[in-house]
Design a protein around this motif. Sequence first.
Motif, PDB file in Angstrom:
ATOM      1  N   MET A 125     -34.379  20.536  83.488  1.00 47.12           N
ATOM      2  CA  MET A 125     -33.525  19.396  83.166  1.00 47.12           C
ATOM      3  C   MET A 125     -33.070  19.543  81.719  1.00 47.12           C
ATOM      4  SD  MET A 125     -34.346  15.486  84.181  1.00 47.12           S
ATOM      5  CE  MET A 125     -35.537  15.868  85.414  1.00 47.12           C
ATOM      6  N   ILE A 126     -31.806  19.309  81.476  1.00 54.94           N
ATOM      7  CA  ILE A 126     -31.265  19.517  80.130  1.00 54.94           C
ATOM      8  C   ILE A 126     -30.320  18.377  79.794  1.00 54.94           C
ATOM      9  CG2 ILE A 126     -30.061  21.191  78.635  1.00 54.94           C
ATOM     10  CD1 ILE A 126     -30.097  22.931  81.328  1.00 54.94           C
ATOM     11  N   ASP A 127     -30.327  17.984  78.551  1.00 50.37           N
ATOM     12  CA  ASP A 127     -29.334  17.010  78.111  1.00 50.37           C
ATOM     13  C   ASP A 127     -27.954  17.644  78.277  1.00 50.37           C
ATOM     14  OD1 ASP A 127     -29.313  14.439  75.931  1.00 50.37           O
ATOM     15  OD2 ASP A 127     -27.493  15.639  76.097  1.00 50.37           O
ATOM     16  N   ARG A 128     -27.004  16.862  78.816  1.00 48.94           N
ATOM     17  CA  ARG A 128     -25.714  17.495  79.101  1.00 48.94           C
ATOM     18  C   ARG A 128     -24.932  17.859  77.840  1.00 48.94           C
ATOM     19  NH1 ARG A 128     -24.044  12.501  82.311  1.00 48.94           N
ATOM     20  NH2 ARG A 128     -23.365  11.043  80.736  1.00 48.94           N
ATOM     21  N   ASP A 129     -25.382  17.377  76.681  1.00 52.31           N
ATOM     22  CA  ASP A 129     -24.738  17.801  75.428  1.00 52.31           C
ATOM     23  C   ASP A 129     -25.315  19.123  74.916  1.00 52.31           C
ATOM     24  OD1 ASP A 129     -23.106  15.601  75.364  1.00 52.31           O
ATOM     25  OD2 ASP A 129     -24.528  14.386  74.221  1.00 52.31           O
ATOM     26  N   ASN A 130     -26.425  19.556  75.504  1.00 48.60           N
ATOM     27  CA  ASN A 130     -27.062  20.794  75.040  1.00 48.60           C
ATOM     28  C   ASN A 130     -26.453  21.997  75.770  1.00 48.60           C
ATOM     29  OD1 ASN A 130     -28.699  22.744  74.011  1.00 48.60           O
ATOM     30  ND2 ASN A 130     -30.619  21.700  74.457  1.00 48.60           N
TER      31      ASN A 130
END
Lengths: 164, 141
Positions: A125-130
């Motif tokens: 899972m990743i922050d979509r800004d990353n």
Amino acid sequence: MTKIDIFHEETGLTIRNAVADDLARIIELDESSSGINKPDYWQESFRRFGSLQDGRYFLIAEKGSEIVGFIIGEIRAWEFGSQPGGWVFSLTVDPDTRLAGVATLMFNTICQCFRQAGVDKVHTMIDRDNITVMAFFRSQGMMAASTIPLQLSLSDMDNAEEAS
Amino acid sequence: MKLQRSSRLALYSVLELASRPDEQLSASDIAAKFDVSLNHLAKVLRDLGRARLVEAVRGAGGGYRFCGNARRTTLKDVVEIFEPITLHDVGGFEPGDKTEFGTSLAVVLGEIDDIALATLDSITLETMLKLTNRLNKQPKG
């Protein structure tokens, strides 16, 4: 017990299990990437995932005697209705060592651990800004999962209730 | 999500050229493969040339070749040459946009846009070529 200690001749990197003496460098690497110093979190993570317990992996990448990255993952089952699968929830590479294949080697190694443990799916899972990290996982072949993370701001909910 | 025809054609063209980095391909070869008019393709290739993603090679055996960085160029980079990616608020206000339901709808559409944007921004041409190879190797169902 999952003991990992692999020397990769092509890159000169060693992938091995993290040990307690690695923690200071792990904390430093995380801080250089996230900008936040959180020693308690990493000590707790090491306690939970650095114990060579089955299905838990805390691996580091070492070039010579220098730790240049780490990855943490575990096998989880039945949460969010999902079949048993590998979860990668931390991946960090020394900014000075990026684009040298460190992340790819760590990711491939943990995927091999998951494979040997008998699971087929790998999640993260990743922050979509990353975008940098997301692009890395995409380059490894990861695609959007069928699960969608949702969140709720409790303060927004409280404010809305107060206003009504 | 549906991309405009020019964006799709641009993606097909750069992927075709990036998949064969040592070759020059003629516009007519590309047009034939993707079943598009040579005129339309010429305009797309011109825009890709201005963006320094492809270059024309003149002379015998000439054609177009990829001159960008496939590891760095994302789908978003290519699409944005031809169309704005955030679509829901382009073109000014529509009737109802300023109502309470219009505001809520804008939040939901914004969520969809954000996910689409992150997806296009995180997939490089090189990743797309890997995906294409992988899908080609899968048994046809």
